[in-house]
Design a protein around this motif. Structure first.
Motif, PDB file in Angstrom:
ATOM      1  N   LYS A  30     -22.096  -9.880  55.588  1.00  0.00           N
ATOM      2  CA  LYS A  30     -20.941 -10.295  56.369  1.00  0.00           C
ATOM      3  C   LYS A  30     -19.677 -10.117  55.544  1.00  0.00           C
ATOM      4  O   LYS A  30     -19.616 -10.521  54.388  1.00  0.00           O
ATOM      5  CB  LYS A  30     -21.080 -11.755  56.795  1.00  0.00           C
ATOM      6  CG  LYS A  30     -22.062 -11.977  57.929  1.00  0.00           C
ATOM      7  CD  LYS A  30     -21.998 -13.413  58.413  1.00  0.00           C
ATOM      8  CE  LYS A  30     -22.917 -13.612  59.613  1.00  0.00           C
ATOM      9  NZ  LYS A  30     -22.846 -14.998  60.133  1.00  0.00           N
ATOM     10  N   GLU A  31     -18.701  -9.490  56.135  1.00  0.00           N
ATOM     11  CA  GLU A  31     -17.432  -9.245  55.455  1.00  0.00           C
ATOM     12  C   GLU A  31     -16.316  -9.839  56.297  1.00  0.00           C
ATOM     13  O   GLU A  31     -16.067  -9.399  57.423  1.00  0.00           O
ATOM     14  CB  GLU A  31     -17.212  -7.747  55.263  1.00  0.00           C
ATOM     15  CG  GLU A  31     -16.024  -7.392  54.398  1.00  0.00           C
ATOM     16  CD  GLU A  31     -16.252  -7.682  52.925  1.00  0.00           C
ATOM     17  OE1 GLU A  31     -15.258  -7.825  52.196  1.00  0.00           O
ATOM     18  OE2 GLU A  31     -17.422  -7.762  52.513  1.00  0.00           O
ATOM     19  N   ARG A  32     -15.666 -10.853  55.782  1.00  0.00           N
ATOM     20  CA  ARG A  32     -14.600 -11.512  56.530  1.00  0.00           C
ATOM     21  C   ARG A  32     -13.297 -10.727  56.431  1.00  0.00           C
ATOM     22  O   ARG A  32     -13.055 -10.011  55.462  1.00  0.00           O
ATOM     23  CB  ARG A  32     -14.390 -12.936  56.013  1.00  0.00           C
ATOM     24  CG  ARG A  32     -15.527 -13.891  56.344  1.00  0.00           C
ATOM     25  CD  ARG A  32     -15.213 -15.298  55.848  1.00  0.00           C
ATOM     26  NE  ARG A  32     -16.185 -16.269  56.308  1.00  0.00           N
ATOM     27  CZ  ARG A  32     -17.336 -16.517  55.697  1.00  0.00           C
ATOM     28  NH1 ARG A  32     -17.640 -15.853  54.591  1.00  0.00           N
ATOM     29  NH2 ARG A  32     -18.166 -17.418  56.182  1.00  0.00           N
ATOM     30  N   SER A  34      -9.036 -11.545  57.371  1.00  0.00           N
ATOM     31  CA  SER A  34      -8.108 -12.600  57.769  1.00  0.00           C
ATOM     32  C   SER A  34      -7.122 -12.071  58.807  1.00  0.00           C
ATOM     33  O   SER A  34      -6.883 -10.856  58.895  1.00  0.00           O
ATOM     34  CB  SER A  34      -7.336 -13.114  56.554  1.00  0.00           C
ATOM     35  OG  SER A  34      -6.429 -12.119  56.094  1.00  0.00           O
ATOM     36  N   ASN A  66     -13.913  -9.641  64.978  1.00  0.00           N
ATOM     37  CA  ASN A  66     -14.611 -10.869  64.611  1.00  0.00           C
ATOM     38  C   ASN A  66     -14.208 -11.170  63.169  1.00  0.00           C
ATOM     39  O   ASN A  66     -14.651 -10.496  62.236  1.00  0.00           O
ATOM     40  CB  ASN A  66     -16.125 -10.681  64.717  1.00  0.00           C
ATOM     41  CG  ASN A  66     -16.898 -11.940  64.361  1.00  0.00           C
ATOM     42  OD1 ASN A  66     -16.333 -12.921  63.865  1.00  0.00           O
ATOM     43  ND2 ASN A  66     -18.198 -11.923  64.599  1.00  0.00           N
ATOM     44  N   PHE A  67     -13.354 -12.152  62.980  1.00  0.00           N
ATOM     45  CA  PHE A  67     -12.816 -12.435  61.653  1.00  0.00           C
ATOM     46  C   PHE A  67     -13.897 -12.871  60.663  1.00  0.00           C
ATOM     47  O   PHE A  67     -13.742 -12.694  59.461  1.00  0.00           O
ATOM     48  CB  PHE A  67     -11.733 -13.520  61.742  1.00  0.00           C
ATOM     49  CG  PHE A  67     -10.501 -13.081  62.478  1.00  0.00           C
ATOM     50  CD1 PHE A  67      -9.640 -12.149  61.923  1.00  0.00           C
ATOM     51  CD2 PHE A  67     -10.206 -13.585  63.735  1.00  0.00           C
ATOM     52  CE1 PHE A  67      -8.504 -11.726  62.594  1.00  0.00           C
ATOM     53  CE2 PHE A  67      -9.077 -13.174  64.419  1.00  0.00           C
ATOM     54  CZ  PHE A  67      -8.224 -12.242  63.846  1.00  0.00           C
ATOM     55  N   GLU A  68     -14.992 -13.420  61.178  1.00  0.00           N
ATOM     56  CA  GLU A  68     -16.065 -13.886  60.297  1.00  0.00           C
ATOM     57  C   GLU A  68     -16.980 -12.758  59.844  1.00  0.00           C
ATOM     58  O   GLU A  68     -17.671 -12.881  58.836  1.00  0.00           O
ATOM     59  CB  GLU A  68     -16.891 -14.964  61.009  1.00  0.00           C
ATOM     60  CG  GLU A  68     -16.097 -16.209  61.372  1.00  0.00           C
ATOM     61  CD  GLU A  68     -15.473 -16.860  60.152  1.00  0.00           C
ATOM     62  OE1 GLU A  68     -16.179 -17.005  59.137  1.00  0.00           O
ATOM     63  OE2 GLU A  68     -14.275 -17.215  60.214  1.00  0.00           O
ATOM     64  N   ASP A  69     -16.998 -11.652  60.583  1.00  0.00           N
ATOM     65  CA  ASP A  69     -17.865 -10.527  60.226  1.00  0.00           C
ATOM     66  C   ASP A  69     -17.286  -9.252  60.821  1.00  0.00           C
ATOM     67  O   ASP A  69     -17.523  -8.923  61.982  1.00  0.00           O
ATOM     68  CB  ASP A  69     -19.287 -10.760  60.742  1.00  0.00           C
ATOM     69  CG  ASP A  69     -20.250  -9.665  60.296  1.00  0.00           C
ATOM     70  OD1 ASP A  69     -19.845  -8.801  59.487  1.00  0.00           O
ATOM     71  OD2 ASP A  69     -21.404  -9.666  60.768  1.00  0.00           O
TER      72      ASP A  69
END
Length: 272
Positions: A30-32, A34, A66-69
């Protein structure tokens, strides 16, 4: 602010998807990303037009983040139908296990105009087909279109909607956004023929219509720049690399699929 190299790589590859992420790669962590990083990407967009004589205002590159992934992010095409209202596909505004508010917060739109661009974000998902659920394949009865309210007015000419323009044998022009890379895209006019009309489901089959990934949500136009339908699928959407898509498109016998504006009016005409 620096943007992580892996994020840029993810954007370049994942943004080739046609309104959905590419096949899941279990090796990807998973790559966040911002909102601040995404704003930098939006501000650096370079979107050109392949045909200056047929390049209507109001066609947008759409980002579904998708900011979380970021690996589950994607891009689509969209178009302006009012100063603060865009139309696209339902499958472009779905996120697994994400609330509507969360999905809306990750929707960005970039409208090119004369070497400049206007951008906006989603303020409200007005309508989407909850039965569609972001499926990768069309199911009879799906209404794969959506309406989204923007957080500001876009000072461009909204596209005009026209009913009755999709009949067998008619020549039409999908105006699609080709997703070249994380920072670059090109608006391309396709020339297609209405091969088959399926009024029961509001679906139109287009021959000689090499729709590729990232074109979902594009307007299908007549010669007078009226929108008569919305692209939602292709008969062959297995190509994932943008470079391959561009080189293979010229030899493609792909069929495109669109919802007619007649059908869209039947379902959500009260919102238009």
């Amino acid at each position: 602010m620096q943007i992580h190299t892996l994020i840029l790589l993810s954007l370049t590859v994942i943004f080739a998807a046609c309104g959905k992420p590419a096949e899941k790669d279990v090796s990807l962590k998973k790559e966040r990303i911002s909102p601040e990083q995404m704003s930098l990407i939006i501000d650096s967009q370079n979107i050109t037009c392949g045909d200056q004589e047929f390049c209507p205002e109001g066609v947008a590159r759409m980002f579904a983040i998708n900011f979380e992934d970021v690996n589950t992010s994607s891009t689509c095409s969209a178009f302006l139908i009012a100063p603060d209202l865009v139309m696209t596909n339902s499958h472009c505004v779905y996120g697994k296990k994400l609330s509507l508010a969360k999905i809306c917060s990750g929707l960005y739109f970039v409208f090119p105009h004369n070497g400049f661009s206007y951008s906006a974000q989603c303020s409200q998902i007005i309508w989407r087909d909850n039965r569609q659920q972001g499926r990768r394949h069309y199911r009879d009865g799906d209404n794969d279109f959506a309406l989204i309210r923007l957080d500001q007015n876009i000072p461009l000419q909204p596209l005009k909607l026209r009913r009755g323009g999709l009949r067998a044998g008619a020549k039409v022009y999908p105006v699609v956004v080709d997703q070249v890379g994380g920072y670059t895209a090109k608006i391309t006019k396709l020339e297609c023929l209405v091969e088959k009309v399926m009024p029961k489901y509001g679906v139109v089959q287009l021959s000689g219509c090499p729709v590729i990934s990232g074109n979902s949500g594009a307007p299908v136009m007549d010669e007078d720049f009226n929108v008569v339908g919305v692209i939602f699928a292709s008969s062959d959407n297995t190509i994932r690399k943008p470079s391959d898509e561009q080189s293979l498109r010229v030899r493609s016998h792909t069929k495109g699929f669109a919802f007619s504006m007649d059908h869209i009016h039947k379902v959500i005409g009260h919102l238009l």
